[in-house]
Scaffold this motif. Sequence first.
Motif, mmCIF file in Angstrom:
data_model
loop_
_atom_site.group_PDB
_atom_site.id
_atom_site.type_symbol
_atom_site.label_atom_id
_atom_site.label_comp_id
_atom_site.label_asym_id
_atom_site.label_seq_id
_atom_site.Cartn_x
_atom_site.Cartn_y
_atom_site.Cartn_z
ATOM 1 N N UNK A 219 -8.846 30.067 -19.252
ATOM 2 C CA UNK A 219 -10.199 29.512 -20.056
ATOM 3 C C UNK A 219 -9.701 28.544 -20.958
ATOM 4 N N UNK A 220 -10.185 27.331 -20.899
ATOM 5 C CA UNK A 220 -9.902 26.200 -21.581
ATOM 6 C C UNK A 220 -10.909 26.078 -22.856
ATOM 7 N N UNK A 221 -10.448 26.149 -23.939
ATOM 8 C CA UNK A 221 -11.446 25.926 -24.995
ATOM 9 C C UNK A 221 -12.755 26.858 -24.851
ATOM 10 N N UNK A 222 -12.722 28.097 -24.447
ATOM 11 C CA UNK A 222 -13.811 28.963 -24.436
ATOM 12 C C UNK A 222 -14.547 28.602 -23.117
ATOM 13 N N UNK A 223 -14.193 27.714 -22.228
ATOM 14 C CA UNK A 223 -14.793 27.513 -20.790
ATOM 15 C C UNK A 223 -13.678 27.853 -19.725
ATOM 16 N N UNK A 224 -14.351 28.420 -18.685
ATOM 17 C CA UNK A 224 -13.327 28.745 -17.478
ATOM 18 C C UNK A 224 -12.833 27.196 -16.981
ATOM 19 N N UNK A 225 -11.644 27.011 -16.861
ATOM 20 C CA UNK A 225 -11.353 25.732 -16.058
ATOM 21 C C UNK A 225 -12.005 25.438 -14.799
ATOM 22 N N UNK A 226 -12.222 26.213 -13.893
ATOM 23 C CA UNK A 226 -12.899 26.134 -12.552
ATOM 24 C C UNK A 226 -14.369 26.496 -12.946
ATOM 25 N N UNK A 227 -15.287 25.641 -12.711
ATOM 26 C CA UNK A 227 -16.759 26.021 -12.817
ATOM 27 C C UNK A 227 -17.448 25.302 -11.509
ATOM 28 N N UNK A 228 -18.566 25.762 -11.293
ATOM 29 C CA UNK A 228 -19.490 25.411 -10.230
ATOM 30 C C UNK A 228 -20.308 24.370 -10.490
ATOM 31 N N UNK A 253 -22.044 9.085 -7.898
ATOM 32 C CA UNK A 253 -22.422 10.278 -8.699
ATOM 33 C C UNK A 253 -21.030 11.054 -8.573
ATOM 34 N N UNK A 254 -20.921 11.328 -7.014
ATOM 35 C CA UNK A 254 -19.797 12.288 -6.456
ATOM 36 C C UNK A 254 -18.497 11.511 -6.490
ATOM 37 N N UNK A 255 -18.371 10.425 -6.390
ATOM 38 C CA UNK A 255 -17.062 9.789 -6.569
ATOM 39 C C UNK A 255 -16.452 10.082 -7.940
ATOM 40 N N UNK A 256 -17.228 9.719 -9.140
ATOM 41 C CA UNK A 256 -16.784 9.935 -10.461
ATOM 42 C C UNK A 256 -16.887 11.048 -10.853
ATOM 43 N N UNK A 257 -17.520 12.223 -10.317
ATOM 44 C CA UNK A 257 -17.258 13.593 -10.723
ATOM 45 C C UNK A 257 -15.772 14.036 -10.119
ATOM 46 N N UNK A 265 -12.259 21.764 -13.588
ATOM 47 C CA UNK A 265 -12.019 21.396 -12.378
ATOM 48 C C UNK A 265 -13.167 21.756 -11.435
ATOM 49 N N UNK A 266 -14.191 20.858 -11.033
ATOM 50 C CA UNK A 266 -15.684 21.429 -10.554
ATOM 51 C C UNK A 266 -15.353 22.009 -8.981
ATOM 52 N N UNK A 267 -16.110 22.944 -8.733
ATOM 53 C CA UNK A 267 -16.040 23.619 -7.605
ATOM 54 C C UNK A 267 -17.471 23.388 -6.880
ATOM 55 N N UNK A 268 -17.939 23.315 -5.513
ATOM 56 C CA UNK A 268 -19.029 23.243 -4.950
ATOM 57 C C UNK A 268 -19.254 22.114 -4.259
ATOM 58 N N UNK A 269 -20.470 21.759 -3.988
ATOM 59 C CA UNK A 269 -20.747 20.560 -2.982
ATOM 60 C C UNK A 269 -20.891 19.268 -3.946
ATOM 61 N N UNK A 270 -20.216 18.277 -3.785
ATOM 62 C CA UNK A 270 -20.126 16.840 -4.218
ATOM 63 C C UNK A 270 -21.343 16.137 -3.838
ATOM 64 N N UNK A 271 -21.381 16.160 -2.479
ATOM 65 C CA UNK A 271 -22.031 15.291 -1.686
ATOM 66 C C UNK A 271 -22.786 15.906 -0.456
#
Length: 312
Positions: A219-228, A253-257, A265-271
């Motif tokens: 958890x980083x600053x009260x948020x999980x590092x990996x998120x959906x 949008x996906x490139x930026x993300x 660290x985002x998880x899931x479908x980028x595009x």
Amino acid sequence: MIAEKPRTVKEYKTPVHINWCPGCGDFGILVAVQEALAELQLPPHRVAVFSGIGCSGKTPHYINAYGFHTLHGRVLPNAAGAKLANRDLTVVAVGGDGDGYGIGAGYFVNAGRRNIDFTYLVFNNGVYGLTKGQAAPTLARGLRTKSMPEPAIQDSLNPIALAIGSGYTFVARGYALDRKGLPKLIAQAVHHPGSAFIDVLQTCPTYNDLMTKEWLEATVEEHPRMYQLSDEGYDGVVADPSSMDEIVAKKAQAMTKSYEWGDHVPLGVFYQARLRTYEEELEERMPQFAETPLVHWDVAHRDVGELLEALR
Ligand code: SF4
């Protein structure tokens, strides 16, 4: 008539001894693939799993389906060839980040732009595990795992950005130890018509002491590092595939993300976009291809006399 029993995960397992290191993230990905195949109720004889060289290369040995352990970096041309020869097969290719983004990088790019209907899972652990933990193309400059004498002196590549730029029509990131999310993400990718790619963050407890389970799940600053991504309202799906403006906007949008890394660290479908596949293109140009898969063609008894005559 006796109703067919639903297929269970057990049906996709083999009796082969699994010889990955204890605690390796590969175990999580293997189970997730088996669960995804069970969720989609795919008969094992309709599935073919291909691999390159590396620890992940052993995956087809452990899945009850057709399997082909190919050469280093060559998993995608083999997988693509099988799909084109028999489009009735569900083709899943697996490989490590060294295999896919290093020696196989040219194949990675060109497979994406063809949009052949298969799924490619890259087991991304940042190192070449099978050869004792040298830096792979995804290890960032300045990082030094316990197996390296000095920190990495090259920049890492961005697999998500590379996949989007190459033309993959389903681009996602998963996490090997995500027991609930990864099987669903793989099932989504397999179900997608076209080239689907998932970069799966995979822990290698033997050689990578930086991208560990503890680091990823912290958890980083009260948020999980990996998120959906979906939890943040992100939507990477192209609603109107005939709109080039929308495709470009979603890719941007996906490139930026894809450059978000570190504390988040985002998880899931980028595009994702339902675009014309290579097979659909061939079906239109070659009526014989549309009729029946190439593997059913009677090439052994074909009279090629007329063809030879024309070539004289
Ligand atoms: Fe897994 Fe790393 Fe061991 Fe290979 S070396 S089996 S990737 S833990």
